[in-house]
Design a protein around this motif. Structure first.
Motif, PDB file in Angstrom:
ATOM      1  N   ASP A 170       0.800  -1.228   0.000  1.00 24.30           N
ATOM      2  CA  ASP A 170       0.000   0.000   0.000  1.00 24.30           C
ATOM      3  C   ASP A 170       0.833   1.279   0.000  1.00 24.30           C
ATOM      4  O   ASP A 170       0.257   2.377  -0.039  1.00 24.30           O
ATOM      5  CB  ASP A 170      -0.924   0.020   1.227  1.00 24.30           C
ATOM      6  CG  ASP A 170      -2.022  -1.025   1.155  1.00 24.30           C
ATOM      7  OD1 ASP A 170      -2.537  -1.253   0.054  1.00 24.30           O
ATOM      8  OD2 ASP A 170      -2.359  -1.598   2.203  1.00 24.30           O
ATOM      9  N   TRP A 174      -0.805   4.930  -0.664  1.00 25.58           N
ATOM     10  CA  TRP A 174      -0.995   5.748   0.524  1.00 25.58           C
ATOM     11  C   TRP A 174      -0.252   7.084   0.402  1.00 25.58           C
ATOM     12  O   TRP A 174      -0.798   8.139   0.752  1.00 25.58           O
ATOM     13  CB  TRP A 174      -0.532   5.021   1.790  1.00 25.58           C
ATOM     14  CG  TRP A 174      -0.753   5.877   2.990  1.00 25.58           C
ATOM     15  CD1 TRP A 174      -1.915   6.049   3.684  1.00 25.58           C
ATOM     16  CD2 TRP A 174       0.201   6.784   3.580  1.00 25.58           C
ATOM     17  NE1 TRP A 174      -1.740   6.982   4.676  1.00 25.58           N
ATOM     18  CE2 TRP A 174      -0.462   7.442   4.639  1.00 25.58           C
ATOM     19  CE3 TRP A 174       1.537   7.077   3.326  1.00 25.58           C
ATOM     20  CZ2 TRP A 174       0.180   8.382   5.436  1.00 25.58           C
ATOM     21  CZ3 TRP A 174       2.175   8.024   4.116  1.00 25.58           C
ATOM     22  CH2 TRP A 174       1.502   8.665   5.165  1.00 25.58           C
ATOM     23  N   VAL A 214     -11.431   1.979   1.931  1.00 27.38           N
ATOM     24  CA  VAL A 214     -11.302   1.542   0.543  1.00 27.38           C
ATOM     25  C   VAL A 214     -12.678   1.524  -0.113  1.00 27.38           C
ATOM     26  O   VAL A 214     -13.660   1.033   0.471  1.00 27.38           O
ATOM     27  CB  VAL A 214     -10.669   0.131   0.485  1.00 27.38           C
ATOM     28  CG1 VAL A 214     -10.418  -0.288  -0.957  1.00 27.38           C
ATOM     29  CG2 VAL A 214      -9.369   0.094   1.286  1.00 27.38           C
ATOM     30  N   ASP A 215     -12.757   2.064  -1.351  1.00 20.03           N
ATOM     31  CA  ASP A 215     -14.044   2.060  -2.049  1.00 20.03           C
ATOM     32  C   ASP A 215     -14.223   0.743  -2.814  1.00 20.03           C
ATOM     33  O   ASP A 215     -13.304  -0.088  -2.854  1.00 20.03           O
ATOM     34  CB  ASP A 215     -14.175   3.280  -2.969  1.00 20.03           C
ATOM     35  CG  ASP A 215     -13.233   3.245  -4.168  1.00 20.03           C
ATOM     36  OD1 ASP A 215     -12.654   2.180  -4.469  1.00 20.03           O
ATOM     37  OD2 ASP A 215     -13.063   4.292  -4.822  1.00 20.03           O
ATOM     38  N   GLY A 218     -11.517  -0.554  -4.981  1.00 20.15           N
ATOM     39  CA  GLY A 218     -10.203  -0.806  -4.382  1.00 20.15           C
ATOM     40  C   GLY A 218      -9.340   0.417  -4.194  1.00 20.15           C
ATOM     41  O   GLY A 218      -8.177   0.308  -3.797  1.00 20.15           O
ATOM     42  N   HIS A 219      -9.894   1.607  -4.467  1.00 22.42           N
ATOM     43  CA  HIS A 219      -9.129   2.846  -4.314  1.00 22.42           C
ATOM     44  C   HIS A 219      -9.167   3.329  -2.858  1.00 22.42           C
ATOM     45  O   HIS A 219     -10.211   3.230  -2.197  1.00 22.42           O
ATOM     46  CB  HIS A 219      -9.694   3.940  -5.225  1.00 22.42           C
ATOM     47  CG  HIS A 219      -9.638   3.579  -6.675  1.00 22.42           C
ATOM     48  ND1 HIS A 219     -10.715   3.745  -7.522  1.00 22.42           N
ATOM     49  CD2 HIS A 219      -8.641   3.051  -7.428  1.00 22.42           C
ATOM     50  CE1 HIS A 219     -10.382   3.342  -8.733  1.00 22.42           C
ATOM     51  NE2 HIS A 219      -9.132   2.908  -8.701  1.00 22.42           N
ATOM     52  N   LEU A 220      -8.040   3.846  -2.396  1.00 20.34           N
ATOM     53  CA  LEU A 220      -7.986   4.397  -1.037  1.00 20.34           C
ATOM     54  C   LEU A 220      -8.675   5.752  -1.010  1.00 20.34           C
ATOM     55  O   LEU A 220      -8.392   6.615  -1.842  1.00 20.34           O
ATOM     56  CB  LEU A 220      -6.531   4.554  -0.581  1.00 20.34           C
ATOM     57  CG  LEU A 220      -5.647   3.305  -0.577  1.00 20.34           C
ATOM     58  CD1 LEU A 220      -4.295   3.621   0.073  1.00 20.34           C
ATOM     59  CD2 LEU A 220      -6.320   2.153   0.122  1.00 20.34           C
ATOM     60  N   ARG A 221      -9.601   5.913  -0.065  1.00 23.58           N
ATOM     61  CA  ARG A 221     -10.341   7.164   0.060  1.00 23.58           C
ATOM     62  C   ARG A 221     -10.023   7.919   1.347  1.00 23.58           C
ATOM     63  O   ARG A 221     -10.359   9.096   1.477  1.00 23.58           O
ATOM     64  CB  ARG A 221     -11.847   6.883  -0.018  1.00 23.58           C
ATOM     65  CG  ARG A 221     -12.303   6.418  -1.386  1.00 23.58           C
ATOM     66  CD  ARG A 221     -11.930   7.441  -2.441  1.00 23.58           C
ATOM     67  NE  ARG A 221     -12.344   7.058  -3.779  1.00 23.58           N
ATOM     68  CZ  ARG A 221     -11.903   7.665  -4.877  1.00 23.58           C
ATOM     69  NH1 ARG A 221     -11.019   8.645  -4.781  1.00 23.58           N
ATOM     70  NH2 ARG A 221     -12.314   7.282  -6.071  1.00 23.58           N
TER      71      ARG A 221
END
Length: 307
Positions: A170, A174, A214-215, A218-221
């Motif tokens: 990540d 990140w 994670v949405d 798979g994207h970090l929000r």
């Protein structure tokens, strides 16, 4: 003059400290922190102090018996922002001109802007800053909250789930999210892979307490990175170490949900009864969020600048 009094506050400058000298600085820092109720050096300085490859300048004053009476750390890695300065005097050797001698040596050896932190907003630091022509430029508040008080359970935005950070996997995602979330922050938004790696190598690092939102794609929000402070002789305390939300996810309640999830982790998984965080006085939206979650002001840290 007694046998332990510093020799006219004679300042020595070096670009490298050996392990015994680093140990002396840490001993001085603990003594100053215990006396003042606030540690004199921030995490960035301590990490650089322990890194043999980190460029820095060190100013020291020793007593006649060799005890480290005063220390100043100069960080010039960001020339545009100016040289960063952190300074501490051992409680035993205060009111002998050591702090002023170190501050004057800083002015004599540094060209360009200066920025110095006064952790705990100690009155003597404020007086010294005024005398030497520094202006009060930024205030960082430490807020605290008991974890025995009820923790709200706001829902996550639809489709968003939480999971632990995965070191190595990540990192890049990140760092990109952190840069977006803190694009206007003078320090946090500039973190590099080396900055992340340095903290991953710290003994306090805990993947389970590094929560990622994670949405469905798979994207970090967003994220809530927690930390636990453990020091012999002091009560354990948790920290909202870094909390960030992607600007595209603002307004959906993710920040509040992440904050609550991290607080619950510190209470239920780590057995803590109190938590702290740092927030800029000027970040009124974040201050309001934390106050709604039960945080209150504990102390202030002031950044002084000199052109």
């Amino acid at each position: 003059m007694n046998s332990t009094e510093p020799d006219s506050a004679r300042v020595t400058r070096t670009d490298r400290l050996d392990p015994p000298e680093i140990a002396d600085v840490l001993t001085l820092a603990r003594a100053a922190g215990d006396a003042d109720g606030a540690d004199p050096f921030d995490e960035h300085t301590l990490l650089r102090l322990r890194d043999p490859h980190a460029p820095a300048h060190h100013l020291t004053v020793r007593a006649a018996d060799g005890i480290l009476a005063g220390y100043a750390h100069l960080d010039s890695t960001d020339p545009a922002a100016g040289t960063g300065v952190e300074l501490a005097v051992h409680p035993t050797y205060r009111r002998q001109g050591i702090g002023r001698a170190l501050a004057r040596e800083v002015r004599a050896t540094v060209t360009g802007p200066l920025r110095a932190w006064a952790h705990g907003d100690h009155p003597s630091a404020a007086a010294l800053a005024v005398d030497l022509g520094y202006r009060r430029a930024r205030v960082l508040w430490q807020l605290r909250r008991p974890l025995s008080a009820p923790i709200p359970q706001p829902p996550l935005p639809e489709g968003v789930t939480l999971r632990a950070f995965r070191p190595g996997t990540d990192d890049d995602a990140w760092l990109a999210l952190n840069a977006r979330a803190f694009a206007d922050h003078p320090e946090q938004g500039r973190w590099t892979s080396a900055d992340l790696r340095a903290r991953r190598d710290e003994p306090w690092f805990d993947t389970a307490g590094f929560l990622l939102a994670v949405d469905p794609a798979g994207h970090l929000r967003g994220f809530h990175w927690t930390k636990v402070h453990e020091r012999p002789g002091s009560a354990r305390i948790g920290e909202v170490y870094v909390l960030g939300v992607d600007p595209q996810a603002h307004g959906g309640g993710l920040g509040k949900a992440l904050t609550a999830a991290g607080l619950a982790y510190l209470r239920d998984r780590r057995g803590l009864d109190r938590v702290m965080l740092y927030v800029d006085e000027s970040n009124t939206a974040a201050v309001a969020l934390y106050e709604r979650l039960g945080f209150a002001r504990w102390s202030a840290h002031v950044n002084y600048q000199r052109s």
